[in-house]
Scaffold this motif. Sequence first.
Motif, short mmCIF file in Angstrom:
data_model
loop_
_atom_site.label_atom_id
_atom_site.label_comp_id
_atom_site.label_asym_id
_atom_site.label_seq_id
_atom_site.Cartn_x
_atom_site.Cartn_y
_atom_site.Cartn_z
N ARG A 174 24.61 -54.78 -93.48
CA ARG A 174 23.69 -55.92 -93.48
C ARG A 174 23.75 -56.64 -94.82
O ARG A 174 23.98 -56.02 -95.87
CB ARG A 174 22.26 -55.46 -93.21
N ARG A 175 23.57 -57.96 -94.78
CA ARG A 175 23.49 -58.75 -96.00
C ARG A 175 22.06 -58.64 -96.55
O ARG A 175 21.12 -59.09 -95.92
CB ARG A 175 23.86 -60.20 -95.72
N VAL A 176 21.96 -58.03 -97.71
CA VAL A 176 20.66 -57.69 -98.27
C VAL A 176 20.54 -58.27 -99.68
O VAL A 176 21.49 -58.19 -100.48
CB VAL A 176 20.46 -56.16 -98.34
N ALA A 180 17.54 -50.74 -99.20
CA ALA A 180 18.73 -51.54 -99.47
C ALA A 180 20.01 -50.72 -99.28
O ALA A 180 21.01 -51.21 -98.75
CB ALA A 180 18.66 -52.10 -100.89
N LEU A 181 19.98 -49.47 -99.71
CA LEU A 181 21.14 -48.60 -99.56
C LEU A 181 21.47 -48.39 -98.08
O LEU A 181 22.63 -48.54 -97.66
CB LEU A 181 20.86 -47.26 -100.23
N MET A 182 20.46 -48.05 -97.29
CA MET A 182 20.71 -47.81 -95.87
C MET A 182 21.17 -49.08 -95.15
O MET A 182 22.09 -49.04 -94.32
CB MET A 182 19.45 -47.25 -95.20
N VAL A 239 25.12 -55.94 -100.58
CA VAL A 239 23.82 -55.81 -101.24
C VAL A 239 23.87 -56.48 -102.60
O VAL A 239 24.73 -56.15 -103.42
CB VAL A 239 23.41 -54.32 -101.40
N GLN A 240 22.99 -57.41 -102.84
CA GLN A 240 22.93 -58.07 -104.14
C GLN A 240 21.55 -57.90 -104.75
O GLN A 240 20.55 -57.67 -104.07
CB GLN A 240 23.25 -59.56 -104.01
N GLU A 300 24.22 -48.24 -109.61
CA GLU A 300 25.63 -47.86 -109.76
C GLU A 300 26.22 -47.44 -108.41
O GLU A 300 27.34 -47.83 -108.05
CB GLU A 300 25.76 -46.72 -110.76
N GLN A 301 25.46 -46.68 -107.65
CA GLN A 301 25.93 -46.24 -106.35
C GLN A 301 25.92 -47.37 -105.33
O GLN A 301 26.73 -47.41 -104.41
CB GLN A 301 25.08 -45.06 -105.86
N MET A 302 25.00 -48.33 -105.51
CA MET A 302 24.92 -49.47 -104.59
C MET A 302 26.13 -50.37 -104.70
O MET A 302 26.44 -51.15 -103.79
CB MET A 302 23.66 -50.28 -104.87
#
Length: 293
Positions: free
Chosen positions: A24-26, A16-18, A70-71, A62-64
Amino acid sequence: MDVLVIGGGPAGLTAALMLGRARRRVCVIDAGNPRHAVSSGVHNFLTRDGMAPAALRSVSWEQMAAYPSVQRVEGRVRTLVQRPEGWIAIAEDGTSWQARSVLLATGMVDEHPDIPGYTERWGEAIHFCPFCHGWEVRDRPLGLLANGPFALHMAPMLRNWSADVAIFTHGTPAAPALREWAEAQALPLYEAPIARLEGPGRSLQSVHLADGQALSRAALFVHAPQHQVPLVQDLGLACTDEGYVVVDEMQRTSLPGLWAAGDLTTRYQQVVEAAAQGGRAAGGIQMALTAHA
């Protein structure tokens, strides 16, 4: 939606992070009960050695937050349906999501023996990986609950952490090769069923056998059978003889638009390995989405 990630452990979160950084919508669908939640700490992961699994997930999210595409959704996917335009995931409560690609990061389900005192000590005094947890019990009396080829593989390794290792086959006659090796190494081998495990709280102090023997042990290492979660079982994916999902070098499965990363693809189950697989899957997904844009 570009990508659905099913599972919020190291593999799913790395992917998800990458993908978020690739704009990208993730959507990460996470039931919130990762397999390693019972462990006291993550190990062999640079800069994160000893960090509690819950803390690792918390910091990851937290970093995301820096990547708004990204949800996170709390839930458990019951069904995946393939459509010409991609995949539809249906949750237990009937909620559905549609995406062009899906990453399975669902882990594995451990099959634990019916031994009184076992379940509550899993992840604290009972482990599957000495690389992850051998250091914490070094030079203490250890036990290996296994038989056959795996015991022949694991027993010599455990002796690197402790000279005092006992093998338990839990009521199954020892494989001839294992018996011969244990005798040659002067390693104690117990074939009687384990009646119960005892120790304060989640710790282990003694292993009690059905024949009346009680042995002092500080930890057990096991070779527990595993199986896929029902969602993965129902997909009919190509799997190895041991039941792990077959993937290519970019973590593609046998079904188009469906990737898999983490423990469900390999018996070599390390947090850093799962994260690396998640990264490879993200790269493969990004390339596939770009090619079909």
